[in-house]
Structures are given as C-alpha cells and as structure tokens.
Write an enzyme that holds these catalytic residues in place. Structure first.
Site, short mmCIF file in Angstrom:
data_model
loop_
_atom_site.label_atom_id
_atom_site.label_comp_id
_atom_site.label_asym_id
_atom_site.label_seq_id
_atom_site.Cartn_x
_atom_site.Cartn_y
_atom_site.Cartn_z
N GLY A 11 26.53 64.61 114.28
CA GLY A 11 27.35 65.57 113.48
C GLY A 11 28.37 65.96 114.68
O GLY A 11 28.92 67.05 114.43
N ASN A 13 31.56 64.71 114.74
CA ASN A 13 32.70 64.81 114.00
C ASN A 13 32.78 66.24 113.45
O ASN A 13 33.79 66.64 113.39
CB ASN A 13 32.87 63.54 113.22
CG ASN A 13 33.40 62.39 114.12
OD1 ASN A 13 34.62 62.47 114.35
ND2 ASN A 13 32.56 61.58 114.32
N ASN A 107 37.19 59.29 105.10
CA ASN A 107 35.94 58.77 106.01
C ASN A 107 36.65 58.56 107.33
O ASN A 107 37.95 58.07 107.39
CB ASN A 107 35.63 57.74 105.40
CG ASN A 107 34.43 56.87 106.30
OD1 ASN A 107 33.46 57.65 106.45
ND2 ASN A 107 34.59 55.54 106.33
N HIS A 109 36.14 56.00 110.54
CA HIS A 109 35.29 54.93 110.76
C HIS A 109 35.77 54.48 112.38
O HIS A 109 36.86 54.78 112.62
CB HIS A 109 35.80 53.77 109.95
CG HIS A 109 35.25 52.43 110.23
ND1 HIS A 109 33.90 52.20 109.55
CD2 HIS A 109 35.53 51.30 111.01
CE1 HIS A 109 33.48 51.03 110.30
NE2 HIS A 109 34.32 50.49 111.02
N GLU A 147 36.78 52.34 96.19
CA GLU A 147 35.56 51.71 95.64
C GLU A 147 35.08 50.65 96.47
O GLU A 147 33.89 50.27 96.43
CB GLU A 147 35.35 51.16 94.07
CG GLU A 147 35.76 52.50 93.16
CD GLU A 147 35.71 52.17 91.90
OE1 GLU A 147 35.30 51.06 91.36
OE2 GLU A 147 36.29 53.12 90.96
N GLY A 148 35.83 50.21 97.26
CA GLY A 148 35.30 49.27 98.39
C GLY A 148 34.67 49.87 99.64
O GLY A 148 34.63 51.11 99.76
N ASP A 150 35.40 50.75 102.97
CA ASP A 150 36.43 50.77 104.34
C ASP A 150 37.73 50.07 104.00
O ASP A 150 38.36 49.74 104.48
CB ASP A 150 35.90 50.10 105.74
CG ASP A 150 34.66 50.74 106.03
OD1 ASP A 150 34.57 52.02 105.89
OD2 ASP A 150 33.90 50.24 106.81
C1 GAR Z 1 30.91 58.16 114.24
O1 GAR Z 1 31.26 57.27 115.25
C2 GAR Z 1 31.45 57.73 112.95
O2 GAR Z 1 32.72 57.27 113.26
C3 GAR Z 1 30.51 56.60 112.43
O3 GAR Z 1 29.28 57.12 112.76
C4 GAR Z 1 29.19 57.90 113.90
C5 GAR Z 1 28.80 59.45 113.32
O4 GAR Z 1 28.78 60.20 114.66
N1 GAR Z 1 30.82 56.35 110.99
C6 GAR Z 1 30.62 55.00 110.56
O5 GAR Z 1 30.18 54.07 111.30
C7 GAR Z 1 31.04 54.92 109.07
N2 GAR Z 1 31.14 53.59 108.59
P1 GAR Z 1 28.50 61.87 114.24
O6 GAR Z 1 27.45 61.92 113.68
O7 GAR Z 1 28.18 62.27 115.90
O8 GAR Z 1 29.75 62.41 113.92
#
Ligand code: GAR
Length: 199
Positions: A11, A13, A107, A109, A147-148, A150
């Site tokens: 968490g 982010n 989202n 990524h 719906e895809g 990324d």
């Molecule tokens: C982050 O790096 C985020 O970009 C990634 O998971 C991590 C979560 O970290 N998300 C993906 O890969 C989505 N496809 P966090 O829980 O510390 O924010």
C-alpha cells in the site's frame, strides 16, 4: 469526490495518496473505503490507522470466481464511489465492475505501457522482465481501466532510468519513488479538480 482504493499488498501508493491529501494537494478528495483481496495486506492497516473503512474481499472465501466478482461489485457499489483507484490491486477486475464504473476506474502500472504489461506482468515480475530484456529506461503509467489487461487509455507516464547493478527490488523502489508516488496522486488531483477529460 468519493474515492475507493483497491489494494493487494504494502500500500505505498495508497500512502502516497494519503500524503498528498494531508499536504493539501488534492482538495475535495475523500477516501471512503479501501478494499483488498488479500487479508494480510498492510495497506488495510494503513487505512484502519486513518479511520478509513478497510474491507477484505478474498476470492478464497467464495465458492467460485463468479461469486467473488459479485461480492467485489457489491463492495464497490456499497460505498458509492465516484472514482476507483487500483493502487497495486493484483486482481483481474471483472467485466461487471468495469461496466458498472465505466471511465471511473484508474490503475497504476509499474512500466511504460505498452512495454512489460498485460498477462503475467505485475509487481516485481515487471521489473524482472525489464532487467532480463536489458532496456535502459523504464517507468510507470496511470491509465483508465477497460476490459483488457493494461489496455485502457493512458493518462500519465513518467520515465525512470535503469542503472547498472539493479536488482528487481532496487528498480521497483526507484520506479515507485521517482514515478508511481508522483503520477498517481497527481492524476487523482486532476480528476477531482475536473481538469481531466474522463474516458
Ligand atoms: C506497485 O508497484 C504497482 O505499480 C504494482 O504493484 C505495486 C504495489 O505496491 N501494480 C501492478 O503491478 C498492477 N499490474 P504498493 O502496494 O506498495 O502500492
């Protein structure tokens, strides 16, 4: 603006959004609920510590995927979000959720889409892929969710250099610090402020 944040892990982010709110950088944003598929996600603790409703909806507690998808949809609808932020939510968002909240889900990524994204590229695996391919620049992307996997419209990207001797963990941390924790809160700010054309 009522915001629901979906998480699966640490968490950081989510924390970056909290920090931006605390610093007055996202006026009008209210995080009303944090949802995780993972009961052990530290992100849930971060939410609880702020008095924000933290809800776990784990696929393991449902008989099949269909039942989980329905529960996730209901868990989202219940908090009446105007924006849903996937902040490290490592679940394929079901079509029923995407249709219900069309153009209201974003989202983060951890790569420069369209590189190192799609099926199998999530979390540390993205950075492993970057290092295996030997690219010199990576980064992060915020996009709308369609719906895809990324494939939704790109909202923001920020590049980050790959350096000699990087491990996936070191690179992940640099991408978070130099890109993710900046462009995700900034995108939320723009949406709340009405500065971004939705969809
Ligand atoms: C982050 O790096 C985020 O970009 C990634 O998971 C991590 C979560 O970290 N998300 C993906 O890969 C989505 N496809 P966090 O829980 O510390 O924010």
């Amino acid at each position: 603006m009522r915001i629901c944040v979906c998480v699966s892990g640490g968490g950081t982010n989510l924390q970056a959004i909290f920090d931006a709110i605390d610093a007055g950088r996202i006026p009008g944003a209210e995080i009303v609920r944090v949802i995780s598929n993972n009961p052990g996600a530290f992100a849930l603790e971060r939410a609880k510590n702020r008095g924000i409703e933290a809800v776990c909806i784990s696929p393991k507690t449902f008989p099949d995927r269909e039942a989980f998808n329905e529960a996730l949809l209901q868990g989202l609808k219940d908090c009446k979000p105007e924006l849903i932020v996937l902040a490290g939510f490592l679940v394929n968002v079901p079509v029923c959720v995407i249709r219900e909240f069309k153009n209201r889900i974003i989202n983060i990524h951890p790569s420069l889409i369209p590189s190192f994204c799609g099926k199998g590229y999530y979390g540390l695996k993205v950075h492993e892929g970057v290092l295996a391919r030997g690219v010199k620049v990576t980064g992060a992307t915020v996009h709308f969710v369609d719906e895809g996997i990324d494939t939704g419209k790109i909202i923001a990207q920020k590049a980050v250099c790959v350096e000699d001797g990087d491990t996936p963990e070191i690179l992940q941390k640099r991408v978070m610090e130099q890109a993710e924790w900046i462009i995700l809160p900034e995108t939320v700010r723009k949406i709340v402020a009405g500065e971004l054309q939705i969809g």
